[in-house]
Design a protein around this motif. Structure first.
Motif, PDB file in Angstrom:
ATOM      1  N   GLU A  65       0.827  -1.208   0.000  1.00  0.00           N
ATOM      2  CA  GLU A  65       0.000   0.000   0.000  1.00  0.00           C
ATOM      3  C   GLU A  65       0.863   1.261   0.000  1.00  0.00           C
ATOM      4  OE1 GLU A  65      -3.776  -1.593   2.621  1.00  0.00           O
ATOM      5  OE2 GLU A  65      -1.933  -1.050   3.675  1.00  0.00           O
ATOM      6  N   ALA A  66       2.188   1.065   0.129  1.00  0.00           N
ATOM      7  CA  ALA A  66       3.094   2.210   0.199  1.00  0.00           C
ATOM      8  C   ALA A  66       4.100   2.137  -0.946  1.00  0.00           C
ATOM      9  CB  ALA A  66       3.790   2.241   1.566  1.00  0.00           C
ATOM     10  N   PHE A  67       5.338   1.708  -0.668  1.00  0.00           N
ATOM     11  CA  PHE A  67       6.381   1.735  -1.688  1.00  0.00           C
ATOM     12  C   PHE A  67       6.693   0.372  -2.283  1.00  0.00           C
ATOM     13  CE2 PHE A  67       7.122   5.519   0.917  1.00  0.00           C
ATOM     14  CZ  PHE A  67       7.057   6.482  -0.082  1.00  0.00           C
ATOM     15  N   GLY A  68       5.816  -0.598  -2.031  1.00  0.00           N
ATOM     16  CA  GLY A  68       5.984  -1.907  -2.644  1.00  0.00           C
ATOM     17  C   GLY A  68       6.946  -2.809  -1.883  1.00  0.00           C
ATOM     18  N   GLU A  69       6.962  -4.068  -2.293  1.00  0.00           N
ATOM     19  CA  GLU A  69       7.882  -5.036  -1.699  1.00  0.00           C
ATOM     20  C   GLU A  69       9.291  -4.786  -2.230  1.00  0.00           C
ATOM     21  OE1 GLU A  69       7.046  -6.948   0.646  1.00  0.00           O
ATOM     22  OE2 GLU A  69       4.860  -6.984   0.507  1.00  0.00           O
ATOM     23  N   TYR A  70      10.290  -5.216  -1.460  1.00  0.00           N
ATOM     24  CA  TYR A  70      11.678  -5.072  -1.891  1.00  0.00           C
ATOM     25  C   TYR A  70      11.939  -6.026  -3.050  1.00  0.00           C
ATOM     26  CZ  TYR A  70      16.699  -4.507  -1.699  1.00  0.00           C
ATOM     27  OH  TYR A  70      17.989  -4.228  -2.029  1.00  0.00           O
ATOM     28  N   ASP A  71      12.515  -5.520  -4.135  1.00  0.00           N
ATOM     29  CA  ASP A  71      12.786  -6.324  -5.325  1.00  0.00           C
ATOM     30  C   ASP A  71      14.294  -6.517  -5.482  1.00  0.00           C
ATOM     31  OD1 ASP A  71      13.040  -7.528  -7.765  1.00  0.00           O
ATOM     32  OD2 ASP A  71      11.902  -6.029  -8.891  1.00  0.00           O
ATOM     33  N   PRO A  72      14.803  -7.730  -5.184  1.00  0.00           N
ATOM     34  CA  PRO A  72      16.248  -7.967  -5.277  1.00  0.00           C
ATOM     35  C   PRO A  72      16.794  -7.795  -6.695  1.00  0.00           C
ATOM     36  CG  PRO A  72      15.067 -10.022  -4.842  1.00  0.00           C
ATOM     37  CD  PRO A  72      14.069  -8.921  -4.723  1.00  0.00           C
ATOM     38  N   GLU A  73      15.921  -7.867  -7.716  1.00  0.00           N
ATOM     39  CA  GLU A  73      16.385  -7.706  -9.090  1.00  0.00           C
ATOM     40  C   GLU A  73      16.768  -6.263  -9.416  1.00  0.00           C
ATOM     41  OE1 GLU A  73      13.813  -9.408 -11.986  1.00  0.00           O
ATOM     42  OE2 GLU A  73      13.874 -11.405 -11.090  1.00  0.00           O
ATOM     43  N   LEU A  74      16.417  -5.336  -8.531  1.00  0.00           N
ATOM     44  CA  LEU A  74      16.771  -3.929  -8.752  1.00  0.00           C
ATOM     45  C   LEU A  74      18.143  -3.590  -8.171  1.00  0.00           C
ATOM     46  CD1 LEU A  74      13.359  -2.135  -8.152  1.00  0.00           C
ATOM     47  CD2 LEU A  74      14.441  -2.775 -10.313  1.00  0.00           C
ATOM     48  N   LEU A  75      18.840  -4.614  -7.685  1.00  0.00           N
ATOM     49  CA  LEU A  75      20.211  -4.435  -7.197  1.00  0.00           C
ATOM     50  C   LEU A  75      21.148  -4.589  -8.391  1.00  0.00           C
ATOM     51  CD1 LEU A  75      20.803  -3.899  -4.226  1.00  0.00           C
ATOM     52  CD2 LEU A  75      21.483  -6.273  -3.984  1.00  0.00           C
ATOM     53  N   LYS A  76      22.022  -3.615  -8.612  1.00  0.00           N
ATOM     54  CA  LYS A  76      22.921  -3.662  -9.765  1.00  0.00           C
ATOM     55  C   LYS A  76      24.371  -3.474  -9.306  1.00  0.00           C
ATOM     56  CE  LYS A  76      21.695  -1.337 -13.509  1.00  0.00           C
ATOM     57  NZ  LYS A  76      21.203  -2.192 -14.596  1.00  0.00           N
ATOM     58  N   ILE A  77      25.300  -4.089 -10.030  1.00  0.00           N
ATOM     59  CA  ILE A  77      26.732  -3.862  -9.796  1.00  0.00           C
ATOM     60  C   ILE A  77      27.288  -3.255 -11.080  1.00  0.00           C
ATOM     61  CG2 ILE A  77      28.953  -4.929  -9.339  1.00  0.00           C
ATOM     62  CD1 ILE A  77      27.468  -7.067  -7.730  1.00  0.00           C
ATOM     63  N   GLU A  78      27.900  -2.085 -10.938  1.00  0.00           N
ATOM     64  CA  GLU A  78      28.425  -1.357 -12.097  1.00  0.00           C
ATOM     65  C   GLU A  78      29.917  -1.088 -11.904  1.00  0.00           C
ATOM     66  OE1 GLU A  78      26.801  -0.405 -14.864  1.00  0.00           O
ATOM     67  OE2 GLU A  78      24.861  -1.212 -14.216  1.00  0.00           O
ATOM     68  N   PRO A  79      30.666  -0.925 -13.022  1.00  0.00           N
ATOM     69  CA  PRO A  79      32.079  -0.573 -12.893  1.00  0.00           C
ATOM     70  C   PRO A  79      32.250   0.819 -12.282  1.00  0.00           C
ATOM     71  CG  PRO A  79      31.460  -0.920 -15.209  1.00  0.00           C
ATOM     72  CD  PRO A  79      30.242  -1.114 -14.398  1.00  0.00           C
ATOM     73  N   ARG A  80      33.227   0.944 -11.432  1.00  0.00           N
ATOM     74  CA  ARG A  80      33.495   2.218 -10.741  1.00  0.00           C
ATOM     75  C   ARG A  80      33.776   3.342 -11.733  1.00  0.00           C
ATOM     76  NH1 ARG A  80      35.743   3.809  -5.410  1.00  0.00           N
ATOM     77  NH2 ARG A  80      35.689   6.075  -5.545  1.00  0.00           N
ATOM     78  N   THR A  81      34.322   2.988 -12.895  1.00  0.00           N
ATOM     79  CA  THR A  81      34.722   3.997 -13.878  1.00  0.00           C
ATOM     80  C   THR A  81      33.540   4.771 -14.458  1.00  0.00           C
ATOM     81  OG1 THR A  81      34.705   2.255 -15.564  1.00  0.00           O
ATOM     82  CG2 THR A  81      36.827   2.795 -14.561  1.00  0.00           C
ATOM     83  N   ARG A  82      32.312   4.268 -14.284  1.00  0.00           N
ATOM     84  CA  ARG A  82      31.132   4.947 -14.836  1.00  0.00           C
ATOM     85  C   ARG A  82      30.649   6.076 -13.940  1.00  0.00           C
ATOM     86  NH1 ARG A  82      26.479   1.264 -16.916  1.00  0.00           N
ATOM     87  NH2 ARG A  82      26.091   3.174 -18.078  1.00  0.00           N
ATOM     88  N   PHE A  83      31.290   6.286 -12.809  1.00  0.00           N
ATOM     89  CA  PHE A  83      30.778   7.235 -11.821  1.00  0.00           C
ATOM     90  C   PHE A  83      31.734   8.393 -11.591  1.00  0.00           C
ATOM     91  CE2 PHE A  83      28.683   3.277 -11.222  1.00  0.00           C
ATOM     92  CZ  PHE A  83      27.369   3.627 -10.926  1.00  0.00           C
ATOM     93  N   PRO A  84      31.189   9.528 -11.172  1.00  0.00           N
ATOM     94  CA  PRO A  84      32.034  10.692 -10.889  1.00  0.00           C
ATOM     95  C   PRO A  84      32.769  10.512  -9.570  1.00  0.00           C
ATOM     96  CG  PRO A  84      29.759  11.166 -10.297  1.00  0.00           C
ATOM     97  CD  PRO A  84      29.759   9.805 -10.917  1.00  0.00           C
TER      98      PRO A  84
END
Length: 202
Positions: A65-84
């Motif tokens: 009724e609020a922000f939904g159940e936690y979805d483990p598929e929305l966890l991502k691992i990205e290379p550090r080089t893509r970030f500032p």
């Protein structure tokens, strides 16, 4: 004046978890357009429908009724080089899931997909862990609410589906996108929260 469809409601609130730990208790009221415009959660609108200034109540919302159940598929691992730099846990980025990956089902996806807000949850030497779930996903939430003001909405407010001056503050999330973000960063821009907008419980 009673709360009904197409009224502007000013609402004081306190948000706690199921153990009554305070999550948020702002000094200023949230202001929203009542009547199914997604200005707040449907269960809260139902509670307030027909009420008047001064009405107060407490209500619990389950995750669905609020922000939904936690979805483990929305966890991502990205290379550090893509970030500032500097990069810290808690920073947030906007992006569409897998927007940069080729997919056979890409043509079937909705063109107006809402970009997700990803929160940095861990930073390693070469990798960054991102969580696309809302920070309050999977939690039962308790709201105490008190109606501070009710007025008729203007035609303009109804057309825009927002109170005058409102910019659709997303509850519990930053509300301003940094302008100086590099386009090569993670699919979206870094988010900040420099401008306080009227709050909505959504």
């Amino acid at each position: 004046m009673k709360i009904e469809k197409n009224t502007i409601v000013s609402l004081r609130y306190k948000l706690t978890d199921a153990q009554n730990n305070v999550i948020e208790e702002p000094d200023s009221p949230m202001v929203y357009l009542h009547g199914g415009y997604e200005g707040t959660f449907p269960k809260i609108e139902t509670l307030l429908d027909g009420q008047d200034i001064g009405y107060e109540a407490a209500i619990q919302l389950e995750p669905n009724e609020a922000f939904g159940e936690y979805d483990p598929e929305l966890l991502k691992i990205e290379p550090r080089t893509r970030f500032p730099e500097p990069l810290e846990v808690g920073m947030q980025f906007e992006g569409i899931p897998d927007a940069d990956e080729e997919s056979d089902v890409a043509e079937e996806s909705d063109a107006d997909d809402e970009p997700l807000i990803y929160t940095v949850t861990d930073v390693a030497d070469n990798q960054v862990v991102l969580d696309g779930n809302h920070p309050l996903a999977g939690m039962a939430l308790r709201f105490w609410v008190q109606v501070e003001d009710v007025r008729a909405a203007t035609e303009n407010e109804i057309q825009n589906r927002l109170p005058e001056g409102g910019e659709g503050f997303t509850f519990g999330m930053p509300n301003d996108v940094a302008d100086d973000a590099d386009e090569d960063e993670f699919p979206g821009a870094a988010l900040g929260s420099s401008t306080p907008n009227p709050r909505t419980l959504h």
